[in-house]
Design a protein around this motif. Structure first.
Motif, PDB file in Angstrom:
ATOM      1  N   UNK A 116     -46.359 -59.823 -15.370  1.00 32.77           N
ATOM      2  CA  UNK A 116     -45.568 -60.738 -15.794  1.00 32.77           C
ATOM      3  C   UNK A 116     -44.221 -60.213 -16.422  1.00 32.77           C
ATOM      4  N   UNK A 117     -43.287 -60.590 -16.120  1.00 34.32           N
ATOM      5  CA  UNK A 117     -42.138 -60.375 -16.602  1.00 34.32           C
ATOM      6  C   UNK A 117     -40.670 -61.284 -16.434  1.00 34.32           C
ATOM      7  N   UNK A 118     -39.542 -60.538 -17.073  1.00 32.52           N
ATOM      8  CA  UNK A 118     -38.436 -61.413 -16.922  1.00 32.52           C
ATOM      9  C   UNK A 118     -37.463 -60.642 -16.140  1.00 32.52           C
ATOM     10  N   UNK A 119     -36.697 -61.331 -15.151  1.00 27.92           N
ATOM     11  CA  UNK A 119     -35.510 -60.715 -14.256  1.00 27.92           C
ATOM     12  C   UNK A 119     -34.469 -61.352 -14.577  1.00 27.92           C
ATOM     13  N   UNK A 120     -33.650 -60.734 -15.563  1.00 28.34           N
ATOM     14  CA  UNK A 120     -32.437 -61.524 -16.129  1.00 28.34           C
ATOM     15  C   UNK A 120     -31.097 -61.377 -15.485  1.00 28.34           C
TER      16      UNK A 120
ATOM     17  N   UNK B 292     -46.807 -63.674  -5.512  1.00 31.46           N
ATOM     18  CA  UNK B 292     -46.352 -63.607  -7.029  1.00 31.46           C
ATOM     19  C   UNK B 292     -46.128 -64.704  -7.688  1.00 31.46           C
ATOM     20  N   UNK B 293     -46.622 -65.217  -8.507  1.00 33.92           N
ATOM     21  CA  UNK B 293     -46.192 -66.385  -9.039  1.00 33.92           C
ATOM     22  C   UNK B 293     -44.919 -66.171  -9.833  1.00 33.92           C
ATOM     23  N   UNK B 294     -44.024 -67.044  -9.542  1.00 36.61           N
ATOM     24  CA  UNK B 294     -42.577 -67.118 -10.218  1.00 36.61           C
ATOM     25  C   UNK B 294     -41.943 -68.205 -10.343  1.00 36.61           C
TER      26      UNK B 294
ATOM     27  N   UNK C  12     -48.296 -65.411 -17.329  1.00 38.07           N
ATOM     28  CA  UNK C  12     -48.407 -64.660 -16.450  1.00 38.07           C
ATOM     29  C   UNK C  12     -47.808 -64.497 -15.464  1.00 38.07           C
ATOM     30  N   UNK C  13     -46.344 -65.092 -15.300  1.00 41.91           N
ATOM     31  CA  UNK C  13     -45.693 -65.344 -14.356  1.00 41.91           C
ATOM     32  C   UNK C  13     -44.483 -64.216 -14.286  1.00 41.91           C
ATOM     33  N   UNK C  14     -43.584 -64.194 -13.233  1.00 48.02           N
ATOM     34  CA  UNK C  14     -42.327 -63.642 -13.329  1.00 48.02           C
ATOM     35  C   UNK C  14     -41.415 -64.526 -13.300  1.00 48.02           C
ATOM     36  N   UNK C  15     -40.628 -64.574 -14.175  1.00 47.30           N
ATOM     37  CA  UNK C  15     -39.330 -65.643 -14.579  1.00 47.30           C
ATOM     38  C   UNK C  15     -37.959 -65.005 -14.018  1.00 47.30           C
TER      39      UNK C  15
ATOM     40  N   UNK D  56     -41.880 -53.233 -21.219  1.00 46.60           N
ATOM     41  CA  UNK D  56     -41.587 -53.348 -19.650  1.00 46.60           C
ATOM     42  C   UNK D  56     -41.689 -54.893 -18.976  1.00 46.60           C
ATOM     43  N   UNK D  57     -41.268 -55.817 -20.090  1.00 48.63           N
ATOM     44  CA  UNK D  57     -41.092 -57.161 -19.694  1.00 48.63           C
ATOM     45  C   UNK D  57     -39.505 -57.701 -19.271  1.00 48.63           C
TER      46      UNK D  57
END
Length: 199
Positions: A27-31, A56-58, A99-102, A124-125
């Motif tokens: 799980x991580x942030x794509x900004x 992939x949960x997002x 646990x999600x990708x945001x 790594x997030x």
């Protein structure tokens, strides 16, 4: 507004690692950051669909949508822009903990604000994606008619016109939307995430 006092952090019974294990992905942030009209929201939503298809949960947090609810009390002064991003950073961190990708699509014009969010998360997030597009191209697109209003003086403090945008110095990835299609940009992101074993 008063600050919270007499509060204690309550540990959860299900950890971030537990949720990641159940989801079978990190799980991580794509900004996504960039000028208005550069393509942030379009790319974020296109990528979200691809990730969803890969199970992939997002979730996408979009600047305009957030200002309809959580941040409807904020304007566009430098102080309010900073508070806008601070709140989004905290919400994004909760999604990572779940646990999600945001995927966040915000102009987020100031480097210090973006760095503040990066520092909320582990190494790594946080993936900073600079959606790079020349101002003149964004202005030609002007999907919401905002540049026209800014040029007419109807919208004060508009990023790129009457308020500054500070380009990322060392983003994880740069997408040049004046050179590549939305699909190509999404493929670049998928390749990047795969190369880092994030998906």
């Amino acid at each position: 507004m008063g600050k919270s006092t007499n509060i204690v952090w309550h540990e959860t019974s299900v950890t971030k690692e537990d949720r990641r294990k159940q989801n079978n992905h990190h799980s991580f942030v794509i900004w996504f950051t960039g000028l208005s009209g550069s393509g942030k929201s379009t790319i974020a939503n296109a990528l979200a669909k691809k990730l969803f298809e890969k199970e992939i949960k997002n979730y996408v947090l979009d600047g305009d949508n957030i200002r309809h609810g959580l941040n409807r009390d904020l304007g566009f002064s430098d102080k309010d822009r900073t508070e806008n991003i601070r709140r989004i950073g905290e919400v994004a961190k909760l999604f990572v903990d779940s646990g999600q990708v945001v995927l966040t699509a915000f102009i987020s014009p100031f480097r210090t604000d973006r760095e503040l969010v990066r520092n909320l998360l582990e190494k790594d997030e946080f993936i900073e994606v600079y959606v790079k597009c020349p101002l003149e191209d964004c202005e030609k697109r002007d999907p919401k008619g905002l540049y026209k209003k800014a040029r007419e003086g109807i919208i004060p403090e508009f990023t790129g016109i009457s308020s500054p945008y500070e380009e990322p110095i060392d983003p994880e990835i740069t997408l040049e939307t004046n050179k590549y299609s939305i699909d190509q940009c999404v493929e670049q992101l998928i390749d990047y995430l795969s190369s880092k074993n994030l998906i």
